[in-house]
Every structure is written in C-alpha cells, then in structure tokens.
Design a protein around this motif. Structure first.
Motif, short mmCIF file in Angstrom:
data_model
loop_
_atom_site.label_atom_id
_atom_site.label_comp_id
_atom_site.label_asym_id
_atom_site.label_seq_id
_atom_site.Cartn_x
_atom_site.Cartn_y
_atom_site.Cartn_z
N VAL A 91 -4.53 9.74 7.82
CA VAL A 91 -4.36 9.40 6.41
C VAL A 91 -5.25 10.27 5.55
CG1 VAL A 91 -4.70 7.58 4.70
CG2 VAL A 91 -3.69 7.04 6.90
N GLU A 92 -4.68 10.82 4.50
CA GLU A 92 -5.43 11.60 3.52
C GLU A 92 -5.64 10.80 2.24
OE1 GLU A 92 -2.97 15.06 3.35
OE2 GLU A 92 -3.59 15.73 5.32
N THR A 93 -4.64 10.00 1.86
CA THR A 93 -4.74 9.16 0.67
C THR A 93 -4.22 7.78 1.01
OG1 THR A 93 -4.24 11.10 -0.69
CG2 THR A 93 -4.09 8.97 -1.76
N PHE A 94 -5.00 6.78 0.62
CA PHE A 94 -4.64 5.38 0.89
C PHE A 94 -4.86 4.61 -0.41
CE2 PHE A 94 -6.29 1.20 2.46
CZ PHE A 94 -5.10 0.74 2.96
N THR A 95 -3.77 4.05 -0.97
CA THR A 95 -3.84 3.37 -2.25
C THR A 95 -3.25 1.97 -2.14
OG1 THR A 95 -3.44 5.51 -3.29
CG2 THR A 95 -3.22 3.58 -4.69
N VAL B 90 0.84 -1.19 0.00
CA VAL B 90 0.00 0.00 0.00
C VAL B 90 0.88 1.25 0.00
CG1 VAL B 90 -1.93 -1.11 1.19
CG2 VAL B 90 -0.17 0.02 2.53
N GLU B 91 0.27 2.35 -0.42
CA GLU B 91 0.92 3.65 -0.34
C GLU B 91 0.02 4.54 0.51
OE1 GLU B 91 3.37 5.93 -3.52
OE2 GLU B 91 1.26 6.50 -3.78
N VAL B 92 0.60 5.17 1.52
CA VAL B 92 -0.15 5.96 2.47
C VAL B 92 0.40 7.39 2.48
CG1 VAL B 92 -0.80 6.17 4.90
CG2 VAL B 92 -0.50 3.91 3.90
N SER B 93 -0.50 8.37 2.39
CA SER B 93 -0.13 9.78 2.46
C SER B 93 -0.97 10.43 3.54
CB SER B 93 -0.41 10.49 1.14
OG SER B 93 0.24 9.87 0.07
N GLY B 94 -0.33 11.27 4.33
CA GLY B 94 -1.09 11.93 5.38
C GLY B 94 -0.23 12.88 6.19
#
Length: 182
Positions: A170-174, A152-156
């Motif tokens: 988390v703002e974006t979870f892919t 997974v790729e996590v942005s936050g």
C-alpha cells in the motif's frame, strides 16, 4: 399487399433502431441482475469486467493507478503483477496474514496486513484473504480506530503472485466513510 409494403419498412427500421440501441447501450447486465436479486440495494458487487481507467491520485506524483475491483485483482493476479492499482472496499480488520513469508517477504516488524471484506458476500462479513494487502505499521497506527465495515480507498502496487494470490504494498490508504459500531 399494400399493408405489407407499408409495414415492412417500418419493421425494418424498428429492428435496425432497436439493434443500434442494444449495441451502443451502456447497461451492465451483471449490475442489473445483482440489483434485482438484492432488492435494489445500492451496494451491488462490482462487475468483474469493469473498464479500467488510470486515475492520478496526486497531481505532483507521476504514478497512475488503475481503478479496479478487488475481485478482478483476485481473478487475474498475474495480469496486475507490477501494476499500480486503486480500489474502494469495506475494511475488515488488521491481521498478520502472509507476513514473513519468504517468496513475498514483508517483515512483521515493519508491516501489518489489511483485510477487506468480500464485495460479493451479502449479509456476512467475510474477508477477501486471497488479496494480501500490506500497510506500513506507522500508516496503519493512524487508523487504529477503524471498525469492520468502514469504507476505505487503497492505492498501491501488486508486487508478487506467490501461491497464485495477489500481494500488494500500500502506498496510499484513506478512510472514506465510517460505519456504525455493531
């Protein structure tokens, strides 16, 4: 004596050239050691001192994310406090760890904790519990079929360092890649 006059400048040039290559080298010794210790496995642990560069995840968005190793965040949580970070990791499981804790409050009704696997543990699935990652439940429900080991790729944003740990919203979870079910 003639041999010395001929060999000395060559040795000086060889040493100077060798030092120049070593100084400008981009070889990461930690990654090389990990690769040697693990029989050239591709999944070597990310070095702690990785250079950070801002990555724009959405061109229309004004947020920049620092691409960083989860272990670096755990090692220096105060440095990342208030910063937007992004990393890739192996999913471990959803949990309730850290929810409803007053100093870094995230409601268990609205959020769920995302646990990732420690990137420095080989042959075992050990969660990186020092990094508290909170995902909105509606976003998490879209990925309810995730299995341990999926990439997974996590942005936050790191919003707290309560208890000396990093707490991340988390703002974006892919999901990047799914692993075979064990």
């Amino acid at each position: 004596m003639n041999k010395t006059k001929f060999i000395t400048p060559i040795l000086i040039l060889a040493v100077a050239f060798g030092l120049g290559l070593a100084h400008g080298s981009s070889v990461d010794p930690i990654q090389t050691i990990n690769r040697l210790n693990n029989g050239n496995r591709v999944e070597a642990a990310a070095p702690v001192n990785t250079p950070q560069k801002a990555v724009v995840t959405n061109p229309s968005s004004s947020k920049n994310y620092l691409m960083v190793s989860p272990l670096e965040i755990v090692a220096r949580p105060k440095f990342y406090l208030g910063k937007n970070v992004k990393f890739r990791a192996k999913f471990d499981k959803f949990s309730t760890l850290g929810l409803d804790y007053k100093p870094a409050f995230r409601s268990s009704e609205k959020y769920i904790t995302l646990l990732i696997q420690r990137p420095d543990s080989y042959g075992h699935d050990i969660p990186l519990s020092e990094l508290k990652i909170f995902v909105d439940r509606t976003s998490a429900e879209k990925h309810i079929d995730l299995n341990s080991g999926d990439e997974v790729e996590v942005s936050g944003n790191i919003f707290s360092v309560a208890l000396g740990d990093a707490w991340m919203s988390v703002e974006t979870f892919t999901v990047l890649k799914t692993a075979a079910v064990k």
